[in-house]
Write a protein that holds these residues in place. Structure first.
Motif, PDB file in Angstrom:
ATOM      1  N   LYS A  99      38.156  32.959  40.947  1.00  0.00           N
ATOM      2  CA  LYS A  99      37.216  34.069  40.776  1.00  0.00           C
ATOM      3  C   LYS A  99      36.517  34.466  42.065  1.00  0.00           C
ATOM      4  CE  LYS A  99      33.425  31.202  39.020  1.00  0.00           C
ATOM      5  NZ  LYS A  99      32.349  31.401  39.933  1.00  0.00           N
ATOM      6  N   GLU A 100      36.622  33.680  43.112  1.00  0.00           N
ATOM      7  CA  GLU A 100      36.019  34.022  44.404  1.00  0.00           C
ATOM      8  C   GLU A 100      37.033  34.629  45.380  1.00  0.00           C
ATOM      9  OE1 GLU A 100      32.697  33.600  45.010  1.00  0.00           O
ATOM     10  OE2 GLU A 100      32.515  32.904  42.941  1.00  0.00           O
ATOM     11  N   ALA A 101      38.296  34.654  45.018  1.00  0.00           N
ATOM     12  CA  ALA A 101      39.350  35.014  45.969  1.00  0.00           C
ATOM     13  C   ALA A 101      39.442  36.499  46.288  1.00  0.00           C
ATOM     14  CB  ALA A 101      40.702  34.512  45.456  1.00  0.00           C
ATOM     15  N   LEU A 102      38.897  37.356  45.440  1.00  0.00           N
ATOM     16  CA  LEU A 102      39.006  38.801  45.678  1.00  0.00           C
ATOM     17  C   LEU A 102      37.675  39.437  46.092  1.00  0.00           C
ATOM     18  CD1 LEU A 102      41.341  39.861  42.716  1.00  0.00           C
ATOM     19  CD2 LEU A 102      41.958  39.170  45.037  1.00  0.00           C
ATOM     20  N   VAL A 103      36.705  38.624  46.452  1.00  0.00           N
ATOM     21  CA  VAL A 103      35.389  39.143  46.830  1.00  0.00           C
ATOM     22  C   VAL A 103      35.530  40.123  47.997  1.00  0.00           C
ATOM     23  CG1 VAL A 103      33.119  38.545  47.782  1.00  0.00           C
ATOM     24  CG2 VAL A 103      34.152  37.116  46.004  1.00  0.00           C
ATOM     25  N   GLY A 104      35.014  41.333  47.796  1.00  0.00           N
ATOM     26  CA  GLY A 104      35.023  42.352  48.839  1.00  0.00           C
ATOM     27  C   GLY A 104      36.341  43.076  49.034  1.00  0.00           C
ATOM     28  N   MET A 105      37.368  42.740  48.262  1.00  0.00           N
ATOM     29  CA  MET A 105      38.679  43.363  48.450  1.00  0.00           C
ATOM     30  C   MET A 105      38.717  44.757  47.832  1.00  0.00           C
ATOM     31  SD  MET A 105      42.536  42.125  47.456  1.00  0.00           S
ATOM     32  CE  MET A 105      42.471  40.767  48.609  1.00  0.00           C
ATOM     33  N   PRO A 106      39.141  45.768  48.603  1.00  0.00           N
ATOM     34  CA  PRO A 106      39.331  47.101  48.029  1.00  0.00           C
ATOM     35  C   PRO A 106      40.456  47.079  46.992  1.00  0.00           C
ATOM     36  CG  PRO A 106      39.241  47.206  50.427  1.00  0.00           C
ATOM     37  CD  PRO A 106      39.345  45.756  50.046  1.00  0.00           C
ATOM     38  N   VAL A 107      40.217  47.754  45.869  1.00  0.00           N
ATOM     39  CA  VAL A 107      41.205  47.794  44.784  1.00  0.00           C
ATOM     40  C   VAL A 107      41.370  49.228  44.311  1.00  0.00           C
ATOM     41  CG1 VAL A 107      41.771  47.017  42.442  1.00  0.00           C
ATOM     42  CG2 VAL A 107      40.603  45.463  44.014  1.00  0.00           C
ATOM     43  N   LEU A 108      42.611  49.659  44.213  1.00  0.00           N
ATOM     44  CA  LEU A 108      42.962  50.938  43.608  1.00  0.00           C
ATOM     45  C   LEU A 108      43.589  50.627  42.260  1.00  0.00           C
ATOM     46  CD1 LEU A 108      43.436  53.941  43.439  1.00  0.00           C
ATOM     47  CD2 LEU A 108      45.332  53.687  45.042  1.00  0.00           C
ATOM     48  N   MET A 109      42.946  51.086  41.190  1.00  0.00           N
ATOM     49  CA  MET A 109      43.396  50.771  39.834  1.00  0.00           C
ATOM     50  C   MET A 109      44.222  51.912  39.263  1.00  0.00           C
ATOM     51  SD  MET A 109      39.824  49.240  38.293  1.00  0.00           S
ATOM     52  CE  MET A 109      39.069  50.851  38.411  1.00  0.00           C
ATOM     53  N   GLY A 110      45.241  51.548  38.507  1.00  0.00           N
ATOM     54  CA  GLY A 110      46.058  52.529  37.810  1.00  0.00           C
ATOM     55  C   GLY A 110      46.505  51.980  36.475  1.00  0.00           C
ATOM     56  N   ALA A 111      46.800  52.883  35.552  1.00  0.00           N
ATOM     57  CA  ALA A 111      47.292  52.479  34.235  1.00  0.00           C
ATOM     58  C   ALA A 111      48.193  53.568  33.687  1.00  0.00           C
ATOM     59  CB  ALA A 111      46.127  52.217  33.278  1.00  0.00           C
ATOM     60  N   THR A 112      49.103  53.163  32.823  1.00  0.00           N
ATOM     61  CA  THR A 112      50.020  54.104  32.188  1.00  0.00           C
ATOM     62  C   THR A 112      49.997  53.894  30.682  1.00  0.00           C
ATOM     63  OG1 THR A 112      51.872  52.550  32.417  1.00  0.00           O
ATOM     64  CG2 THR A 112      51.584  54.186  34.177  1.00  0.00           C
ATOM     65  N   GLY A 113      50.262  54.968  29.959  1.00  0.00           N
ATOM     66  CA  GLY A 113      50.305  54.878  28.509  1.00  0.00           C
ATOM     67  C   GLY A 113      50.921  56.122  27.913  1.00  0.00           C
TER      68      GLY A 113
END
Length: 191
Positions: A99-113
């Motif tokens: 749970k500490e490994a992604l601290v501060g990491m930029p994330v672009l989220m996407g989803a399909t449906g």
């Protein structure tokens, strides 16, 4: 210097609209910022993820995937929507990452449906998960329903999100210190 971007795709079929969206998000990001892209297909790791959840020990392939994600400059995370939420495979993968490994990491989220009715998955499921992990999601996330693939507005949303993601990548100059020791390494040290 090129940024290191990792794409995590939870699509299950081949070909996959989830992977297609992930690829388009990555390409649009590369138009904004020089980047090397690595793709992780979670369907290839499904058994390893399940075994890790019950044994707490990742297989070598899963350990490699986790390391690739946690050492990246940024993350593009795309999931299909099942029963109005992200897929179980998608969630399980992020459950096995510290749970500490992604601290501060930029994330672009996407989803399909299949339908536009599921578009809120981005803000009601994915955004809270990445907030818990203290990652930094872009303001714009991209949902692609079946009807969106022929519409010009999908590409506009992809480009807007990629622009935001690129700005976050360029603003992030350092990664948090990697002082976490994996549990299996601690066990090996005591043996």
């Amino acid at each position: 210097m090129n940024k290191n971007i990792v794409v995590v795709s939870a699509g299950l079929s081949v070909p996959s609209s989830t992977r297609l969206l992930a690829d388009r998000l990555a390409a649009a990001t590369q138009d904004v910022v020089p980047a090397d892209v690595t793709v992780i297909e979670l369907r290839d790791l499904a058994v390893d993820i399940a075994k890790n959840l019950v044994t707490m020990f990742p297989s070598p392939a899963l350990r490699t995937a986790i390391d690739v994600v946690t050492q990246a400059d940024g993350l593009i995370a795309v999931t299909p929507v099942f029963t109005a939420s992200y897929s179980g495979l998608f969630k399980s993968f992020f459950d096995v990452i510290d749970k500490e490994a992604l601290v501060g990491m930029p994330v672009l989220m996407g989803a399909t449906g299949g339908t536009e009715r599921h578009s809120l998955v981005l803000d009601y499921h994915m955004r809270p998960m990445f907030a818990y992990l203290r990652a930094v999601p872009t303001t714009t996330a991209v949902y692609a329903a079946s009807a969106d693939w022929g519409a010009g507005t999908l590409q506009q949303r992809i480009e807007r999100a990629a622009g935001e993601f690129g700005a976050l990548l360029q603003a992030r100059t350092t990664k948090p210190a990697d002082d976490l020791v994996p549990f299996e390494e601690l066990l090996r040290r005591t043996a």
